[in-house]
Design a protein around this motif. Structure first.
Motif, PDB file in Angstrom:
ATOM      1  N   GLY A  71       0.799  -1.213   0.000  1.00 25.28           N
ATOM      2  CA  GLY A  71       0.000   0.000   0.000  1.00 25.28           C
ATOM      3  C   GLY A  71       0.829   1.258   0.000  1.00 25.28           C
ATOM      4  N   THR A 108      -7.029   1.836  -9.699  1.00 24.14           N
ATOM      5  CA  THR A 108      -6.799   0.818  -8.676  1.00 24.14           C
ATOM      6  C   THR A 108      -7.354  -0.503  -9.192  1.00 24.14           C
ATOM      7  OG1 THR A 108      -8.861   1.315  -7.542  1.00 24.14           O
ATOM      8  CG2 THR A 108      -6.909   2.470  -6.776  1.00 24.14           C
ATOM      9  N   TRP A 157      -7.320  -3.786  -7.111  1.00 23.39           N
ATOM     10  CA  TRP A 157      -7.926  -4.678  -6.136  1.00 23.39           C
ATOM     11  C   TRP A 157      -8.622  -3.938  -5.004  1.00 23.39           C
ATOM     12  CZ3 TRP A 157      -6.022  -6.914  -1.240  1.00 23.39           C
ATOM     13  CH2 TRP A 157      -6.759  -8.022  -0.855  1.00 23.39           C
ATOM     14  N   LYS A 158      -7.938  -3.016  -4.388  1.00 25.86           N
ATOM     15  CA  LYS A 158      -8.545  -2.291  -3.269  1.00 25.86           C
ATOM     16  C   LYS A 158      -8.899  -0.881  -3.702  1.00 25.86           C
ATOM     17  CE  LYS A 158      -6.856  -4.881   0.565  1.00 25.86           C
ATOM     18  NZ  LYS A 158      -6.509  -4.835   1.948  1.00 25.86           N
ATOM     19  N   ASP A 159      -9.716  -0.249  -2.905  1.00 24.62           N
ATOM     20  CA  ASP A 159     -10.180   1.079  -3.243  1.00 24.62           C
ATOM     21  C   ASP A 159      -9.258   2.167  -2.692  1.00 24.62           C
ATOM     22  OD1 ASP A 159     -10.750   0.573  -0.622  1.00 24.62           O
ATOM     23  OD2 ASP A 159     -12.694   1.542  -0.630  1.00 24.62           O
ATOM     24  N   ARG A 172      -8.726   5.441  -0.365  1.00 22.76           N
ATOM     25  CA  ARG A 172      -9.294   6.053   0.833  1.00 22.76           C
ATOM     26  C   ARG A 172      -8.851   7.504   0.891  1.00 22.76           C
ATOM     27  NH1 ARG A 172      -9.121   1.773   5.797  1.00 22.76           N
ATOM     28  NH2 ARG A 172     -10.587   0.317   4.857  1.00 22.76           N
ATOM     29  N   TYR A 232      -2.234  -4.501  -6.100  1.00 22.50           N
ATOM     30  CA  TYR A 232      -2.907  -5.130  -4.967  1.00 22.50           C
ATOM     31  C   TYR A 232      -2.602  -4.397  -3.680  1.00 22.50           C
ATOM     32  CZ  TYR A 232      -3.787  -8.796  -8.284  1.00 22.50           C
ATOM     33  OH  TYR A 232      -4.206  -9.486  -9.378  1.00 22.50           O
ATOM     34  N   ARG A 274      -3.663  -0.601  -1.219  1.00 19.31           N
ATOM     35  CA  ARG A 274      -4.600   0.491  -0.997  1.00 19.31           C
ATOM     36  C   ARG A 274      -3.823   1.797  -0.877  1.00 19.31           C
ATOM     37  NH1 ARG A 274      -8.283  -1.137   3.072  1.00 19.31           N
ATOM     38  NH2 ARG A 274      -9.807  -1.310   1.437  1.00 19.31           N
TER      39      ARG A 274
END
Length: 183
Positions: free
Chosen positions: A127, A145, A147-149, A151, A173, A175
């Motif tokens: 990340g 992105t 896989w993850k969003d 924030r 993969y 965030r």
């Protein structure tokens, strides 16, 4: 058979605010380095501020030296951690590449000399966390992105005068967390 008339020319692309700001900044730098006179600065600023096409911007910047070297930088690792914090100098364009690992960029106390900073992230796994100055404006439109969003929550109150931080690139993969500094 009569020839068909030529299709109308497409209008030239509009000048966006970032292009105009960059041109004003280059003129101000040239004046501070005594490369142009005060009268020439005023004349060229008027030309930049009233320009409707990119050609007009280019003519206002004609005969100026290129921007300072060091306005672009790349930080790359295969695996491991990338960390920048404290009073580090942020380049105009920063590219961050990491196949495996974490990225931590703290711009809250960094020296930011440019009104717009472009950060391009190319991250495989792992990340990233970016802390921006309290008064910064963040643009993440160019970020993909997998896989993850993402924030990020823009602050309620705006604090004018801060830099614009544009974040683009791709995350595999991991965030990305973006937060504004509290002070």
């Amino acid at each position: 058979m009569t020839p068909l008339p030529d299709p109308p020319e497409a209008p030239p692309p509009r000048i966006d605010e970032d292009d105009r700001d960059a041109a004003v900044r280059r003129l101000q730098e040239a004046y501070s380095e005594e490369l142009i006179s005060h009268e020439e600065l005023e004349s060229r600023l008027h030309q930049v501020l009233t320009a409707k096409a990119h050609g007009e911007l280019a003519s206002a910047l004609a005969a100026l030296p290129a921007e300072h070297p060091g306005t672009a930088s790349t930080i790359a690792v295969i695996s491991g951690r990338i960390r920048r914090r404290g009073a580090w100098r942020v380049p105009r364009n920063l590219k961050v590449e990491s196949a495996f690992g974490k990225v931590r960029l703290d711009l809250s106390r960094a020296v930011i000399e440019h009104p717009v900073v472009d950060i391009e992230l190319q991250l495989g796994t792992g990340g990233a966390r970016i802390t921006v100055p309290r008064d910064a404006v963040v643009d993440v439109e160019g970020l993909r992105t997998t896989w993850k969003d993402l924030r990020y929550k823009a602050p309620r109150g705006t604090h004018p005068g801060g830099p614009k931080i544009r974040i683009s690139g791709a995350l595999g993969y991991g965030r990305l967390q973006i937060r504004h500094a509290r002070r």
